[in-house]
Design a protein around this motif. Sequence first.
Motif, mmCIF file in Angstrom:
data_model
loop_
_atom_site.group_PDB
_atom_site.id
_atom_site.type_symbol
_atom_site.label_atom_id
_atom_site.label_comp_id
_atom_site.label_asym_id
_atom_site.label_seq_id
_atom_site.Cartn_x
_atom_site.Cartn_y
_atom_site.Cartn_z
ATOM 1 N N SER A 174 0.826 -1.201 0.000
ATOM 2 C CA SER A 174 0.000 0.000 0.000
ATOM 3 C C SER A 174 0.862 1.254 0.000
ATOM 4 C CB SER A 174 -0.896 0.018 1.245
ATOM 5 O OG SER A 174 -1.589 1.243 1.335
ATOM 6 N N GLY A 175 0.384 2.279 -0.662
ATOM 7 C CA GLY A 175 1.057 3.572 -0.640
ATOM 8 C C GLY A 175 0.405 4.537 0.335
ATOM 9 N N ASP A 176 -0.599 4.075 1.077
ATOM 10 C CA ASP A 176 -1.268 4.928 2.056
ATOM 11 C C ASP A 176 -0.295 5.341 3.155
ATOM 12 O OD1 ASP A 176 -3.547 4.487 0.578
ATOM 13 O OD2 ASP A 176 -4.557 3.286 2.103
ATOM 14 N N MET A 177 -0.369 6.590 3.569
ATOM 15 C CA MET A 177 0.559 7.135 4.559
ATOM 16 C C MET A 177 0.572 6.319 5.850
ATOM 17 S SD MET A 177 0.769 11.005 6.086
ATOM 18 C CE MET A 177 -0.452 10.817 7.361
ATOM 19 N N ASP A 178 -0.600 5.924 6.333
ATOM 20 C CA ASP A 178 -0.637 5.180 7.592
ATOM 21 C C ASP A 178 0.096 3.843 7.475
ATOM 22 O OD1 ASP A 178 -2.642 4.057 5.954
ATOM 23 O OD2 ASP A 178 -4.075 3.822 7.591
ATOM 24 N N PHE A 217 3.627 -2.554 -6.104
ATOM 25 C CA PHE A 217 2.405 -1.843 -6.480
ATOM 26 C C PHE A 217 2.373 -0.430 -5.909
ATOM 27 C CE2 PHE A 217 1.431 -6.164 -7.667
ATOM 28 C CZ PHE A 217 0.902 -5.961 -8.927
ATOM 29 N N TRP A 218 1.347 -0.042 -5.158
ATOM 30 C CA TRP A 218 1.217 1.359 -4.729
ATOM 31 C C TRP A 218 2.281 1.737 -3.704
ATOM 32 C CZ3 TRP A 218 -2.547 -2.019 -5.951
ATOM 33 C CH2 TRP A 218 -3.300 -1.690 -7.079
ATOM 34 N N GLY A 219 2.838 0.776 -3.023
ATOM 35 C CA GLY A 219 3.953 1.052 -2.119
ATOM 36 C C GLY A 219 5.161 1.553 -2.895
ATOM 37 N N ASP A 228 5.991 11.195 0.710
ATOM 38 C CA ASP A 228 4.930 11.819 1.502
ATOM 39 C C ASP A 228 3.704 12.183 0.661
ATOM 40 O OD1 ASP A 228 4.219 12.567 4.118
ATOM 41 O OD2 ASP A 228 4.601 14.675 3.674
ATOM 42 N N LYS A 229 3.571 11.604 -0.529
ATOM 43 C CA LYS A 229 2.511 12.018 -1.451
ATOM 44 C C LYS A 229 1.233 11.192 -1.380
ATOM 45 C CE LYS A 229 4.787 15.159 -3.861
ATOM 46 N NZ LYS A 229 4.945 16.430 -3.313
ATOM 47 N N GLY A 230 1.266 10.027 -0.788
ATOM 48 C CA GLY A 230 0.103 9.151 -0.814
ATOM 49 C C GLY A 230 -1.045 9.636 0.042
ATOM 50 N N PRO A 231 -2.210 9.015 -0.133
ATOM 51 C CA PRO A 231 -3.355 9.360 0.706
ATOM 52 C C PRO A 231 -3.108 8.913 2.149
ATOM 53 C CG PRO A 231 -3.850 7.440 -0.637
ATOM 54 C CD PRO A 231 -2.508 7.952 -1.089
ATOM 55 N N LEU A 232 -3.880 9.449 3.075
ATOM 56 C CA LEU A 232 -3.759 9.082 4.484
ATOM 57 C C LEU A 232 -4.027 7.594 4.677
ATOM 58 C CD1 LEU A 232 -3.688 9.596 7.567
ATOM 59 C CD2 LEU A 232 -6.109 10.187 7.397
ATOM 60 N N SER A 233 -5.201 7.156 4.243
ATOM 61 C CA SER A 233 -5.629 5.771 4.404
ATOM 62 C C SER A 233 -6.916 5.616 3.625
ATOM 63 C CB SER A 233 -5.864 5.445 5.885
ATOM 64 O OG SER A 233 -7.011 6.125 6.360
#
Length: 139
Positions: free
Chosen positions: A11-15, A40-42, A52-57
């Motif tokens: 995952s690329g989500d910040m959390d 993938f998104w990571g 620091d660009k990804g969504p929060l969660s």
Amino acid sequence: MTEKATIIVHSGDMDKIYSALIVANGALSMGMDASLYFTFWGLERLKKDGLDKGPLSKMNMLGLGRKMIKNRMEKANVVSLEKLIQDYKELGGKIIACEMTMEIMGVKKEELRQELIDEYGAVGTYIQEARDSKITLFI
């Protein structure tokens, strides 16, 4: 043989990036080896200016959640993702970039932060890391 932790960073989500780096740094600080396999998104977070660009969660709240959490993190003196990844590298952590994801998503090596990446590999690279690990996680 030193114990090892291997984490797939899917995952690329910040959390989730925070979670992966905190657990990996914890393993290193406890004398373990650690590998992060970005896919993938990571993998998007390894792009230049992408950490620091990804969504929060999944609970992004139309972008408001990210701003609110970042503000609370600053007030609580939580270190930045950049500091966490630099600490991880300084402690000897290994970062592997998924070649298959690069091909699928059209990511070029020159788009990535080469100073962070130790190796480019496919599923066999991850399997070997996981085979030698006491702890494996998928984040």
